[in-house]
Design a protein around this motif. Sequence first.
Motif, PDB file in Angstrom:
ATOM      1  N   ARG A   9       0.831  -1.208   0.000  1.00 11.73           N
ATOM      2  CA  ARG A   9       0.000   0.000   0.000  1.00 11.73           C
ATOM      3  C   ARG A   9       0.864   1.256   0.000  1.00 11.73           C
ATOM      4  O   ARG A   9       0.535   2.253  -0.634  1.00 11.73           O
ATOM      5  CB  ARG A   9      -0.925  -0.001   1.205  1.00 11.73           C
ATOM      6  CG  ARG A   9      -2.064  -0.962   1.086  1.00 11.73           C
ATOM      7  CD  ARG A   9      -2.986  -0.882   2.265  1.00 11.73           C
ATOM      8  NE  ARG A   9      -3.981  -1.932   2.202  1.00 11.73           N
ATOM      9  CZ  ARG A   9      -4.735  -2.301   3.211  1.00 11.73           C
ATOM     10  NH1 ARG A   9      -4.606  -1.703   4.394  1.00 11.73           N
ATOM     11  NH2 ARG A   9      -5.615  -3.258   3.062  1.00 11.73           N
ATOM     12  N   SER A  12       2.102   1.714  -3.549  1.00  9.10           N
ATOM     13  CA  SER A  12       1.081   2.014  -4.548  1.00  9.10           C
ATOM     14  C   SER A  12       0.406   3.367  -4.309  1.00  9.10           C
ATOM     15  O   SER A  12      -0.217   3.903  -5.214  1.00  9.10           O
ATOM     16  CB  SER A  12       0.036   0.904  -4.581  1.00  9.10           C
ATOM     17  OG  SER A  12      -0.693   0.890  -3.362  1.00  9.10           O
ATOM     18  N   ARG A  15       1.812   6.111  -6.663  1.00 10.14           N
ATOM     19  CA  ARG A  15       1.360   5.828  -8.032  1.00 10.14           C
ATOM     20  C   ARG A  15      -0.095   6.228  -8.208  1.00 10.14           C
ATOM     21  O   ARG A  15      -0.487   6.779  -9.242  1.00 10.14           O
ATOM     22  CB  ARG A  15       1.539   4.352  -8.356  1.00 10.14           C
ATOM     23  CG  ARG A  15       2.966   3.934  -8.488  1.00 10.14           C
ATOM     24  CD  ARG A  15       3.066   2.467  -8.815  1.00 10.14           C
ATOM     25  NE  ARG A  15       4.450   2.027  -8.808  1.00 10.14           N
ATOM     26  CZ  ARG A  15       4.836   0.778  -8.914  1.00 10.14           C
ATOM     27  NH1 ARG A  15       3.935  -0.183  -9.034  1.00 10.14           N
ATOM     28  NH2 ARG A  15       6.107   0.476  -8.904  1.00 10.14           N
ATOM     29  N   THR A  16      -0.895   5.952  -7.223  1.00  7.96           N
ATOM     30  CA  THR A  16      -2.311   6.302  -7.287  1.00  7.96           C
ATOM     31  C   THR A  16      -2.483   7.813  -7.314  1.00  7.96           C
ATOM     32  O   THR A  16      -3.290   8.345  -8.093  1.00  7.96           O
ATOM     33  CB  THR A  16      -3.066   5.701  -6.085  1.00  7.96           C
ATOM     34  OG1 THR A  16      -2.842   4.303  -6.059  1.00  7.96           O
ATOM     35  CG2 THR A  16      -4.549   5.979  -6.175  1.00  7.96           C
ATOM     36  N   GLY A  19      -1.489   9.107 -10.704  1.00  9.20           N
ATOM     37  CA  GLY A  19      -2.518   8.757 -11.681  1.00  9.20           C
ATOM     38  C   GLY A  19      -3.734   9.658 -11.589  1.00  9.20           C
ATOM     39  O   GLY A  19      -4.263  10.118 -12.610  1.00  9.20           O
ATOM     40  N   VAL A  20      -4.183   9.949 -10.380  1.00  8.82           N
ATOM     41  CA  VAL A  20      -5.347  10.816 -10.187  1.00  8.82           C
ATOM     42  C   VAL A  20      -5.033  12.237 -10.651  1.00  8.82           C
ATOM     43  O   VAL A  20      -5.861  12.894 -11.303  1.00  8.82           O
ATOM     44  CB  VAL A  20      -5.802  10.785  -8.705  1.00  8.82           C
ATOM     45  CG1 VAL A  20      -6.818  11.875  -8.412  1.00  8.82           C
ATOM     46  CG2 VAL A  20      -6.385   9.425  -8.362  1.00  8.82           C
TER      47      VAL A  20
END
Length: 99
Positions: A9, A12, A15-16, A19-20
């Motif tokens: 977690r 990631s 990265r999340t 991406g958003v």
Amino acid sequence: MTAERSAIRARSLPRTIVGVVCVLLILFGAAAHVTHTHGLSSDPHPDCSLCMVAHAAASPPAPFVLPQVTEHVTSVVLLPETAPLEEPEVPFYSRPPPT
């Protein structure tokens, strides 16, 4: 197992977030492009960077013109094949040497 899940977690999450942020930037750019106007005037706006980019992508490329080659062509008539030529008769014929 909880330590492994928390590590996954933690990796990631950036990265999340990236991406958003990318999706939000694309949505903002699309909304700005769609709602962009200069009123009812149809005058070009050389100082507007959004108009310059929009019209630059729509400009057609310059056509490539090949040089025209002009050449005079004549037709060639092929005669039908004739019988093979016979040796001409020579009055001063000498026979070949004996073997």
